[in-house]
Design a protein around this motif. Structure first.
Motif, PDB file in Angstrom:
ATOM      1  N   CYS A 142      18.841   3.012   2.928  1.00 19.86           N
ATOM      2  CA  CYS A 142      18.103   3.499   4.090  1.00 19.86           C
ATOM      3  C   CYS A 142      16.720   2.877   4.135  1.00 19.86           C
ATOM      4  CB  CYS A 142      18.010   5.024   4.096  1.00 19.86           C
ATOM      5  SG  CYS A 142      17.056   5.712   2.729  1.00 19.86           S
ATOM      6  N   MET A 143      16.055   3.038   5.285  1.00 19.41           N
ATOM      7  CA  MET A 143      14.669   2.629   5.452  1.00 19.41           C
ATOM      8  C   MET A 143      13.842   3.878   5.707  1.00 19.41           C
ATOM      9  SD  MET A 143      11.931   2.054   7.629  1.00 19.41           S
ATOM     10  CE  MET A 143      12.425   1.711   9.316  1.00 19.41           C
ATOM     11  N   VAL A 144      12.716   3.997   4.987  1.00 19.14           N
ATOM     12  CA  VAL A 144      11.848   5.157   5.159  1.00 19.14           C
ATOM     13  C   VAL A 144      10.449   4.692   5.538  1.00 19.14           C
ATOM     14  CG1 VAL A 144      13.196   6.512   3.521  1.00 19.14           C
ATOM     15  CG2 VAL A 144      11.153   5.313   2.724  1.00 19.14           C
ATOM     16  N   ALA A 145       9.740   5.538   6.262  1.00 19.60           N
ATOM     17  CA  ALA A 145       8.376   5.222   6.691  1.00 19.60           C
ATOM     18  C   ALA A 145       7.641   6.523   6.932  1.00 19.60           C
ATOM     19  CB  ALA A 145       8.388   4.360   7.951  1.00 19.60           C
ATOM     20  N   GLY A 146       6.297   6.427   6.958  1.00 26.63           N
ATOM     21  CA  GLY A 146       5.488   7.564   7.355  1.00 26.63           C
ATOM     22  C   GLY A 146       4.800   8.262   6.205  1.00 26.63           C
ATOM     23  N   VAL A 147       3.988   9.271   6.581  1.00 23.42           N
ATOM     24  CA  VAL A 147       3.250  10.085   5.616  1.00 23.42           C
ATOM     25  C   VAL A 147       3.455  11.554   6.001  1.00 23.42           C
ATOM     26  CG1 VAL A 147       0.987  10.590   4.629  1.00 23.42           C
ATOM     27  CG2 VAL A 147       1.490   8.266   5.399  1.00 23.42           C
ATOM     28  N   PRO A 148       4.311  12.289   5.303  1.00 20.45           N
ATOM     29  CA  PRO A 148       5.144  11.816   4.201  1.00 20.45           C
ATOM     30  C   PRO A 148       6.316  10.972   4.712  1.00 20.45           C
ATOM     31  CG  PRO A 148       5.697  14.082   4.700  1.00 20.45           C
ATOM     32  CD  PRO A 148       4.511  13.731   5.568  1.00 20.45           C
ATOM     33  N   ALA A 149       6.874  10.156   3.833  1.00 24.72           N
ATOM     34  CA  ALA A 149       7.963   9.258   4.228  1.00 24.72           C
ATOM     35  C   ALA A 149       9.213  10.042   4.598  1.00 24.72           C
ATOM     36  CB  ALA A 149       8.264   8.278   3.101  1.00 24.72           C
ATOM     37  N   ALA A 177       8.532   1.426   3.955  1.00 24.90           N
ATOM     38  CA  ALA A 177       7.605   0.730   4.838  1.00 24.90           C
ATOM     39  C   ALA A 177       6.199   0.693   4.252  1.00 24.90           C
ATOM     40  CB  ALA A 177       7.580   1.405   6.200  1.00 24.90           C
ATOM     41  N   ALA A 178       5.423  -0.283   4.687  1.00 28.97           N
ATOM     42  CA  ALA A 178       4.035  -0.402   4.261  1.00 28.97           C
ATOM     43  C   ALA A 178       3.267   0.876   4.588  1.00 28.97           C
ATOM     44  CB  ALA A 178       3.381  -1.598   4.955  1.00 28.97           C
ATOM     45  N   GLY A 179       2.460   1.316   3.625  1.00 30.43           N
ATOM     46  CA  GLY A 179       1.618   2.477   3.835  1.00 30.43           C
ATOM     47  C   GLY A 179       2.308   3.816   3.715  1.00 30.43           C
ATOM     48  N   ALA A 180       3.591   3.830   3.445  1.00 31.59           N
ATOM     49  CA  ALA A 180       4.313   5.102   3.328  1.00 31.59           C
ATOM     50  C   ALA A 180       3.880   5.862   2.079  1.00 31.59           C
ATOM     51  CB  ALA A 180       5.818   4.848   3.295  1.00 31.59           C
ATOM     52  N   VAL A 181       3.968   7.175   2.148  1.00 22.89           N
ATOM     53  CA  VAL A 181       3.738   8.032   0.982  1.00 22.89           C
ATOM     54  C   VAL A 181       5.035   8.798   0.731  1.00 22.89           C
ATOM     55  CG1 VAL A 181       2.408   9.921  -0.017  1.00 22.89           C
ATOM     56  CG2 VAL A 181       1.269   8.246   1.459  1.00 22.89           C
ATOM     57  N   ASN A 212       0.800  -1.238   0.000  1.00 23.66           N
ATOM     58  CA  ASN A 212       0.000   0.000   0.000  1.00 23.66           C
ATOM     59  C   ASN A 212       0.826   1.278   0.000  1.00 23.66           C
ATOM     60  OD1 ASN A 212      -2.610  -1.190  -0.070  1.00 23.66           O
ATOM     61  ND2 ASN A 212      -2.502  -1.591   2.117  1.00 23.66           N
ATOM     62  N   ALA A 213       2.135   1.179  -0.219  1.00 24.17           N
ATOM     63  CA  ALA A 213       2.940   2.399  -0.324  1.00 24.17           C
ATOM     64  C   ALA A 213       2.604   3.137  -1.616  1.00 24.17           C
ATOM     65  CB  ALA A 213       4.424   2.065  -0.270  1.00 24.17           C
ATOM     66  N   ILE A 214       2.766   4.448  -1.578  1.00 27.21           N
ATOM     67  CA  ILE A 214       2.501   5.306  -2.735  1.00 27.21           C
ATOM     68  C   ILE A 214       3.751   6.129  -3.021  1.00 27.21           C
ATOM     69  CG2 ILE A 214       1.113   7.220  -3.628  1.00 27.21           C
ATOM     70  CD1 ILE A 214      -1.148   6.260  -1.785  1.00 27.21           C
ATOM     71  N   ILE A 215       4.181   6.110  -4.277  1.00 24.64           N
ATOM     72  CA  ILE A 215       5.321   6.916  -4.709  1.00 24.64           C
ATOM     73  C   ILE A 215       4.776   8.008  -5.620  1.00 24.64           C
ATOM     74  CG2 ILE A 215       7.654   6.868  -5.621  1.00 24.64           C
ATOM     75  CD1 ILE A 215       7.123   4.854  -3.315  1.00 24.64           C
ATOM     76  N   LEU A 216       4.913   9.260  -5.233  1.00 20.64           N
ATOM     77  CA  LEU A 216       4.344  10.363  -6.000  1.00 20.64           C
ATOM     78  C   LEU A 216       5.182  10.667  -7.248  1.00 20.64           C
ATOM     79  CD1 LEU A 216       3.044  12.827  -3.255  1.00 20.64           C
ATOM     80  CD2 LEU A 216       1.878  10.935  -4.390  1.00 20.64           C
ATOM     81  N   PRO A 217       4.619  11.415  -8.205  1.00 21.42           N
ATOM     82  CA  PRO A 217       5.310  11.650  -9.479  1.00 21.42           C
ATOM     83  C   PRO A 217       6.693  12.280  -9.309  1.00 21.42           C
ATOM     84  CG  PRO A 217       3.020  12.343  -9.636  1.00 21.42           C
ATOM     85  CD  PRO A 217       3.280  12.017  -8.188  1.00 21.42           C
ATOM     86  N   ASP A 218       7.602  11.868 -10.204  1.00 17.56           N
ATOM     87  CA  ASP A 218       8.945  12.451 -10.336  1.00 17.56           C
ATOM     88  C   ASP A 218       9.877  12.135  -9.173  1.00 17.56           C
ATOM     89  OD1 ASP A 218       8.472  13.935 -12.860  1.00 17.56           O
ATOM     90  OD2 ASP A 218       7.071  15.074 -11.623  1.00 17.56           O
TER      91      ASP A 218
END
Length: 218
Positions: free
Chosen positions: A200-207, A187-191, A171-177
């Motif tokens: 590295c490891m990234v998580a959160g909204v925004p990641a 991480a799951a659910g990250a934007v 369910n992660a989302i990668i925004l344009p560009d």
């Protein structure tokens, strides 16, 4: 066809090979040289080989030296892929019937698997040994490196770049560009709203970066 692995994701690959591609049972063989709790036959139907020494003999008997990766982790996929190549086995692209792949400027590397419900639009490059899991979308003009793992329901927007050995959670989302480096865990659910460096490891909204990872050493 040898499925490398005999648990978890390997069973999902089996569905594509046996049911959708309609390969005969005797043409599908699992390989697992680690697990000690496997039955003699998977689902009481499919054979398992348990050492690399057996692979060449088996591939000769079934007149097929192709393989598909039945493990998800990018590092394991890379290691098994490289080992199978040394045994003169050939990586196969596996695409479920329900996948939608654009008709224009799409390149999919050897050994990549794309699972049910995924949508690959136009002007897409996907490297070798990748796993595009259930119901993922990849937008136009995006680049996916080698041995990348997209977990179910990942959405990659247009003009994105994903580096080698990166794993993107459910369910992660990668925004344009956005560009994501090599050896990154999202991480799951990250934007992901901005570029992410290597290792590295990234998580959160925004990641945001939560942890540094050791660089890979192959």
């Amino acid at each position: 066809m040898i499925i490398v692995g005999a648990k978890g994701f390997a069973k999902e690959i089996l569905q594509v090979l046996s049911v959708e591609m309609q390969l005969n049972d005797e043409k599908i063989i699992f390989f697992d040289d680690v697990s000690t709790d496997l039955p003699d036959l998977i689902f009481n139907r499919f054979s398992i080989i348990r050492s690399f020494d057996e692979i060449e003999k088996i591939s000769t008997n079934i007149n097929d030296n192709s393989f598909v990766l039945g493990v998800g982790n990018p590092i394991l996929r890379k290691r098994f892929y490289s080992k199978m190549l040394t045994l003169n086995m050939k990586p196969t692209v596996t695409i479920a019937n329900s996948v939608q792949v654009g008709d224009f400027d799409v390149e999919i590397g050897k050994g990549t698997s794309i699972m049910s419900g995924s949508i690959i639009t136009n002007s897409i490059y996907i490297g070798q040994g990748c796993l595009i899991n259930l119901n993922c979308t990849i937008g136009h003009d995006s680049y996916i490196g080698d041995f990348v793992e997209l977990s179910p329901n990942v959405n990659i927007s247009g003009r994105c770049k994903i580096g080698d050995y990166t794993s993107i959670g459910t369910n992660a989302i990668i925004l344009p560009d956005v560009e994501i480096g090599q050896n990154v865990i999202v991480a799951a659910g990250a934007v992901v709203t901005k570029n992410i460096p290597d290792n590295c490891m990234v998580a959160g909204v925004p990641a945001a970066v939560k942890k540094e990872l050791q660089p890979l050493d192959f």
